[in-house]
Design a protein around this motif. Structure first.
Motif, PDB file in Angstrom:
ATOM      1  N   UNK A  68      24.943  19.447  33.733  1.00 48.21           N
ATOM      2  CA  UNK A  68      25.772  18.624  32.855  1.00 48.21           C
ATOM      3  C   UNK A  68      25.675  18.986  31.379  1.00 48.21           C
ATOM      4  N   UNK A  69      24.621  19.711  30.994  1.00 48.76           N
ATOM      5  CA  UNK A  69      24.416  20.021  29.576  1.00 48.76           C
ATOM      6  C   UNK A  69      24.094  21.505  29.409  1.00 48.76           C
ATOM      7  N   UNK A  70      24.346  22.012  28.217  1.00 47.47           N
ATOM      8  CA  UNK A  70      24.200  23.446  27.968  1.00 47.47           C
ATOM      9  C   UNK A  70      22.776  23.835  27.570  1.00 47.47           C
ATOM     10  N   UNK A  71      22.256  24.851  28.171  1.00 49.67           N
ATOM     11  CA  UNK A  71      21.087  25.634  27.790  1.00 49.67           C
ATOM     12  C   UNK A  71      19.780  24.846  27.625  1.00 49.67           C
ATOM     13  N   UNK A  72      19.770  23.830  26.780  1.00 55.80           N
ATOM     14  CA  UNK A  72      18.503  23.188  26.421  1.00 55.80           C
ATOM     15  C   UNK A  72      17.750  22.625  27.623  1.00 55.80           C
ATOM     16  N   UNK A  73      18.401  21.961  28.590  1.00 55.53           N
ATOM     17  CA  UNK A  73      17.631  21.507  29.757  1.00 55.53           C
ATOM     18  C   UNK A  73      16.907  22.650  30.477  1.00 55.53           C
ATOM     19  N   UNK A  74      17.541  23.812  30.547  1.00 55.45           N
ATOM     20  CA  UNK A  74      16.887  24.955  31.190  1.00 55.45           C
ATOM     21  C   UNK A  74      15.691  25.430  30.371  1.00 55.45           C
ATOM     22  N   UNK A  75      15.822  25.360  29.048  1.00 56.36           N
ATOM     23  CA  UNK A  75      14.686  25.716  28.190  1.00 56.36           C
ATOM     24  C   UNK A  75      13.548  24.733  28.403  1.00 56.36           C
ATOM     25  N   UNK A  76      13.872  23.441  28.486  1.00 57.11           N
ATOM     26  CA  UNK A  76      12.849  22.425  28.760  1.00 57.11           C
ATOM     27  C   UNK A  76      12.108  22.749  30.053  1.00 57.11           C
ATOM     28  N   UNK A  77      12.880  23.047  31.108  1.00 56.42           N
ATOM     29  CA  UNK A  77      12.275  23.330  32.400  1.00 56.42           C
ATOM     30  C   UNK A  77      11.389  24.559  32.370  1.00 56.42           C
ATOM     31  N   UNK A  78      11.901  25.643  31.812  1.00 52.04           N
ATOM     32  CA  UNK A  78      11.139  26.891  31.779  1.00 52.04           C
ATOM     33  C   UNK A  78       9.907  26.755  30.896  1.00 52.04           C
ATOM     34  N   UNK A  79      10.044  26.041  29.790  1.00 53.48           N
ATOM     35  CA  UNK A  79       8.901  25.831  28.889  1.00 53.48           C
ATOM     36  C   UNK A  79       7.771  25.093  29.602  1.00 53.48           C
ATOM     37  N   UNK A  80       8.099  24.013  30.269  1.00 57.76           N
ATOM     38  CA  UNK A  80       7.054  23.215  30.924  1.00 57.76           C
ATOM     39  C   UNK A  80       6.391  23.981  32.057  1.00 57.76           C
ATOM     40  N   UNK A  81       7.164  24.752  32.796  1.00 59.00           N
ATOM     41  CA  UNK A  81       6.584  25.555  33.875  1.00 59.00           C
ATOM     42  C   UNK A  81       5.718  26.672  33.301  1.00 59.00           C
ATOM     43  N   UNK A  82       6.180  27.309  32.227  1.00 58.22           N
ATOM     44  CA  UNK A  82       5.421  28.391  31.608  1.00 58.22           C
ATOM     45  C   UNK A  82       4.097  27.888  31.043  1.00 58.22           C
ATOM     46  N   UNK A  83       4.115  26.725  30.411  1.00 59.71           N
ATOM     47  CA  UNK A  83       2.876  26.187  29.843  1.00 59.71           C
ATOM     48  C   UNK A  83       1.876  25.813  30.939  1.00 59.71           C
ATOM     49  N   UNK A  84       2.385  25.353  32.079  1.00 60.72           N
ATOM     50  CA  UNK A  84       1.491  24.982  33.177  1.00 60.72           C
ATOM     51  C   UNK A  84       0.951  26.203  33.910  1.00 60.72           C
ATOM     52  N   UNK A  85       1.779  27.229  34.047  1.00 64.57           N
ATOM     53  CA  UNK A  85       1.390  28.409  34.830  1.00 64.57           C
ATOM     54  C   UNK A  85       0.602  29.433  34.025  1.00 64.57           C
TER      55      UNK A  85
END
Length: 322
Positions: A68-85
């Motif tokens: 439903x929204x551009x780009x930023x939700x994907x950045x949120x998702x990738x950021x949180x996964x990257x910080x955890x992994x």
């Protein structure tokens, strides 16, 4: 073995070919883990495909915000996964959206970024990315000196190679920031399919330029492309003359392609065009001007009228395929 995150580019429940290439490259660097955002009911099928190409783990997050929204939700998702992994690197397809996600991610996690790599290999100080720079006049090897390397890789950087892995799915819940809903998608219009490969992902591209002469005459380029199972490109001169759509323009102000085979018909080879195709693995040009600049960089050049040469080539290909 170090974990390497690969952001999955998927559409209509199918994994796009550049993602499979990234998984192949990631295996050089460590253990690939795929990140699937917003796949919905197709997540299981996507995970199975990713496992076939070496993904030991698949981080899957699903939420309406991804669509439903551009780009930023994907950045949120990738950021949180990257910080955890805490991966050793993050690989992303070098599309317009991919590069925006990569830039935002690198800023958020305080890391360096390399864009438009044409190869990635292991090095003493982390991944080494090969880039073609200054309108493809030079090739450089670069490494990220601070943080987790974020690297975008052009399509056709390598051939995707299957390598069965577990593909274990780990579902992840994402918390979205306030900015994630800043730009809403209000409508979508499906692009009319030509039946040909996507230009930036195609293994073979056949392009026409000013020498084609007219929109009607572009059929000679299309017929060769169809015989080869190739995408069709056009030079800026052809696009400016309204002979072919801008979406097919190859060049500095169009799309950058890096296919295994690039055939240029009636293209002089201005620097603007060369910047968009010079990293092609094999380049063939047909031009009646023996002084055309494009002949300086080709692997094979044919001096002749494209309306004589290209139909003969098309006929020969059809004969060999029949």
């Amino acid at each position: 073995m170090s974990e390497i995150l690969v952001l999955v580019d998927h559409v209509d429940g199918a994994v796009r070919k550049p993602t499979l290439e990234l998984l192949t490259l990631a295996r050089r660097l460590g253990e690939p883990s795929a990140v699937v955002l917003g796949a919905g009911d197709a997540a299981a099928d996507i995970a199975a495909k990713l496992g076939e190409y070496g993904a030991a783990k698949v981080y899957a997050a699903d939420a309406a915000e991804f669509a439903d929204y551009l780009v930023v939700p994907k950045v949120d998702g990738l950021e949180q996964i990257a910080k955890a992994a805490s991966p050793a690197a993050v690989l992303i397809t070098s599309s317009a959206e991919g590069k925006e996600i990569a830039a935002r991610l690198a800023l958020r996690i305080g890391s360096g970024i390399i864009t438009d790599a044409v190869d990635v290999k292991p090095g003493d100080n982390g991944p080494v990315a090969t880039q073609s720079v200054f309108a493809a006049s030079f090739t450089v090897d670069s490494t990220v000196s601070h943080g987790t390397p974020v690297i975008t890789v052009k399509a056709n950087a390598t051939s995707p190679q299957p390598a069965q892995a577990a593909g274990t799915v780990e579902n992840v819940a994402i918390t979205f920031c306030d900015a994630a809903k800043g730009t809403k998608v209000v409508s979508r219009t499906r692009r009319q399919s030509s039946g040909r490969p996507e230009l930036t992902e195609a293994a073979i591209v056949v392009s026409g330029g000013r020498g084609v002469g007219s929109a009607e005459s572009f059929s000679v380029i299309e017929e060769l492309a169809d015989a080869l199972g190739a995408a069709v490109g056009a030079s800026r001169a052809a696009v400016d003359a309204n002979w072919y759509p801008h979406s097919n323009q190859v060049g500095q102000t169009g799309k950058t392609v890096s296919p295994h085979l690039y055939i240029a018909g009636g293209i002089s080879g201005a620097i603007q065009h060369r910047a968009g195709m010079q990293t092609s693995k094999t380049i063939v040009a047909v031009n009646k001007d023996p002084e055309a600049p494009i002949l300086e960089l080709v692997d094979f050049g044919v001096i002749g009228d494209l309306f004589d040469v290209v139909p003969q080539l098309t006929a020969e290909i059809k004969t060999r395929k029949s």
